[in-house]
Design an enzyme around this catalytic site. Structure first.
Site, PDB file in Angstrom:
ATOM      1  N   THR A 109      -6.030  -3.975   6.811  1.00  0.00           N
ATOM      2  CA  THR A 109      -7.080  -3.641   6.033  1.00  0.00           C
ATOM      3  C   THR A 109      -6.778  -2.249   5.531  1.00  0.00           C
ATOM      4  O   THR A 109      -5.744  -1.675   5.998  1.00  0.00           O
ATOM      5  CB  THR A 109      -8.580  -3.443   7.092  1.00  0.00           C
ATOM      6  OG1 THR A 109      -8.650  -2.321   8.129  1.00  0.00           O
ATOM      7  CG2 THR A 109      -8.756  -4.826   7.479  1.00  0.00           C
ATOM      8  N   LYS A 116      -3.821   3.895   8.347  1.00  0.00           N
ATOM      9  CA  LYS A 116      -3.697   4.655   8.985  1.00  0.00           C
ATOM     10  C   LYS A 116      -5.118   5.562   9.533  1.00  0.00           C
ATOM     11  O   LYS A 116      -5.400   6.498   9.750  1.00  0.00           O
ATOM     12  CB  LYS A 116      -3.554   5.866   7.872  1.00  0.00           C
ATOM     13  CG  LYS A 116      -2.229   5.192   7.363  1.00  0.00           C
ATOM     14  CD  LYS A 116      -1.329   5.647   5.989  1.00  0.00           C
ATOM     15  CE  LYS A 116      -1.906   4.661   5.016  1.00  0.00           C
ATOM     16  NZ  LYS A 116      -0.479   4.834   4.386  1.00  0.00           N
ATOM     17  N   VAL A 138       3.088   5.135   8.930  1.00  0.00           N
ATOM     18  CA  VAL A 138       4.192   6.206   8.284  1.00  0.00           C
ATOM     19  C   VAL A 138       5.334   5.219   7.713  1.00  0.00           C
ATOM     20  O   VAL A 138       6.751   4.594   8.293  1.00  0.00           O
ATOM     21  CB  VAL A 138       4.759   6.928   9.414  1.00  0.00           C
ATOM     22  CG1 VAL A 138       5.180   7.695   9.422  1.00  0.00           C
ATOM     23  CG2 VAL A 138       3.564   7.386  10.645  1.00  0.00           C
ATOM     24  N   GLY A 163       6.770   2.902   5.350  1.00  0.00           N
ATOM     25  CA  GLY A 163       6.683   1.571   5.313  1.00  0.00           C
ATOM     26  C   GLY A 163       7.430   0.685   5.439  1.00  0.00           C
ATOM     27  O   GLY A 163       6.885   1.061   7.243  1.00  0.00           O
ATOM     28  N   GLU A 223      -2.501   3.187  -2.793  1.00  0.00           N
ATOM     29  CA  GLU A 223      -3.729   2.355  -1.569  1.00  0.00           C
ATOM     30  C   GLU A 223      -4.683   1.811  -2.228  1.00  0.00           C
ATOM     31  O   GLU A 223      -5.003   1.839  -3.869  1.00  0.00           O
ATOM     32  CB  GLU A 223      -4.206   4.065  -1.003  1.00  0.00           C
ATOM     33  CG  GLU A 223      -3.104   4.726  -0.048  1.00  0.00           C
ATOM     34  CD  GLU A 223      -2.811   3.889   0.869  1.00  0.00           C
ATOM     35  OE1 GLU A 223      -3.917   3.251   2.038  1.00  0.00           O
ATOM     36  OE2 GLU A 223      -1.988   3.428   1.745  1.00  0.00           O
ATOM     37  N   ASP A 263      -2.743  10.810   2.006  1.00  0.00           N
ATOM     38  CA  ASP A 263      -2.112   9.711   2.145  1.00  0.00           C
ATOM     39  C   ASP A 263      -1.319  10.297   3.639  1.00  0.00           C
ATOM     40  O   ASP A 263      -0.981   9.774   4.246  1.00  0.00           O
ATOM     41  CB  ASP A 263      -1.712   8.871   1.397  1.00  0.00           C
ATOM     42  CG  ASP A 263      -0.581   7.427   2.242  1.00  0.00           C
ATOM     43  OD1 ASP A 263      -1.615   6.658   3.111  1.00  0.00           O
ATOM     44  OD2 ASP A 263       0.428   7.697   2.136  1.00  0.00           O
ATOM     45  N   LYS A 289      -0.220  10.278   7.830  1.00  0.00           N
ATOM     46  CA  LYS A 289       1.311   9.881   8.188  1.00  0.00           C
ATOM     47  C   LYS A 289       1.543  10.853   8.935  1.00  0.00           C
ATOM     48  O   LYS A 289       1.679  11.084   9.913  1.00  0.00           O
ATOM     49  CB  LYS A 289       1.844   9.098   7.230  1.00  0.00           C
ATOM     50  CG  LYS A 289       1.971   8.123   6.569  1.00  0.00           C
ATOM     51  CD  LYS A 289       2.373   7.733   5.413  1.00  0.00           C
ATOM     52  CE  LYS A 289       2.325   7.157   4.183  1.00  0.00           C
ATOM     53  NZ  LYS A 289       2.423   7.360   3.076  1.00  0.00           N
TER      54      LYS A 289
END
Ligand code: HSE
Length: 336
Positions: A95, A124, A151, A153, A209, A220, A224
């Protein structure tokens, strides 16, 4: 493995694609027979206890329709109903991230733990807001919670710190963690693109995102960093503890000024005695100065010194590969 998949944006669809691509080798090499018994997107659900054909899911999404068009199962069910009522061993949460209250992911995780389903999450939000209580709850409920995809990719940032530097003590980390902003800064620098045009390209490439302000304003990267700080430095950080500054105000003039001096501007996330995300001017030939949507993470540890890991920090298939990594680890750690 009986799986409930929630979320069918770029990441959810890529996860399905990778399950299809690696079907044989997952079965042969790891004994994983992944069966999606229920799936939900933002508009509806599909349920089939015998397993939904993954190519049907992909083809309905390719036509920009909801999985509810697949006409299987009770259409009135919500994502939470699926988790609470369907017999499955795994929840895959793809999601979109929400850093206000972590929803819908926070409630999905809660339901999965209550019903003893292992979890792979690419979201996240909940971890950035309440890392330690979520991890504690998963332990308490004897549920395996994996979040490699949150974190880096496809780049195994958390695994590198957790496994490869396990016997050392990580003292600090400095990183480029957001692919979208790194892509924007790179393209403003290399091709003289405007901020808006570069952002548009990053969105088209599937890096950004769902709400790109999370990328642009540094949240973002901060989310992370919170996850890395908790897992790898044992710091009880939450998003609110960080000083966060994004790249919205960086102009072409700033980029040119840096360039004229052999430098470039990068959005750097750092954690040592404090945690922050901010644009920093660094030498263009600094090993951390990666281009495009790459991420780079410098670990400073007590004995091994400085080590840098570089890889693709965003993208559907890249992130899905981290989720498959989690799937393999869950299979290896499941109590049979
Ligand atoms: N939007 C994120 C990024 C995706 O650009 O890095 C990967 O977490």
């Amino acid at each position: 493995m009986r799986t409930i998949l929630i979320g069918l944006g770029t990441i959810g669809q890529s996860y399905c694609q990778l399950l299809e691509n690696r079907k044989e080798d997952l079965l042969t090499n790891y004994g994983i027979d992944s069966k999606i018994v229920a799936v939900a997107d933002s508009k509806g659900v599909a349920i089939d206890e015998k397993g939904i054909n993954i190519s049907d899911i992909l083809s309905v999404k390719k036509n920009n329709k909801s999985v509810s068009e697949l006409s299987i199962g009770d259409k009135s069910k919500t994502s939470i109903d699926l988790i609470e009522e369907i017999d499955a061993e795994l929840l895959v949460d793809a999601t979109p991230t929400n850093i206000q209250d972590g929803e819908p992911s926070a409630s999905l995780l809660e339901s999965a733990m209550k019903t003893k389903k292992n979890i792979i999450t690419a979201n996240k939000g909940p971890l950035a807001l309440a890392f330690s209580s979520i991890v504690e709850k998963a332990d308490y409920n004897n549920v395996i919670l994996k979040y490699s995809a949150t974190v880096g990719g496809g780049t195994p940032v958390l695994e590198f710190g957790r496994k490869c530097l396990e016997a050392d003590k990580i003292l600090e980390m400095h990183a480029i963690l957001n692919g979208t902003t790194n892509y924007i800064l790179t393209e403003m620098d290399d091709r003289g693109l405007s901020f808006q045009d570069a952002l548009k390209e990053a969105q088209e490439l599937g890096y950004a995102e769902t709400d790109p302000t999370l990328d642009v304003d540094g949240f973002d990267a901060a989310a992370k960093l919170v996850i890395m700080g908790n897992l790898l430095l044992g710091k009880e950080l939450v998003l609110n503890d960080l000083k966060i500054d994004g790249i919205r105000d960086i102009t072409q003039k700033d980029i040119t000024k840096a360039k004229d001096n052999g430098n470039t501007i990068k959005l750097i996330a750092s954690v040592n005695n404090m945690a922050k995300v901010e644009p920093v001017v660094i030498p263009k030939d600094d090993p951390m100065s990666v281009a495009g949507a790459l991420c780079s993470v410098k670990f400073v540890s007590e004995f091994a010194g400085e080590e840098i890991i570089i890889g693709k920090g965003a993208g559907g298939m890249e992130t899905a590969s981290a989720m498959i990594r989690d799937l393999v680890e869950i299979k290896q750690n499941m109590r049979v």
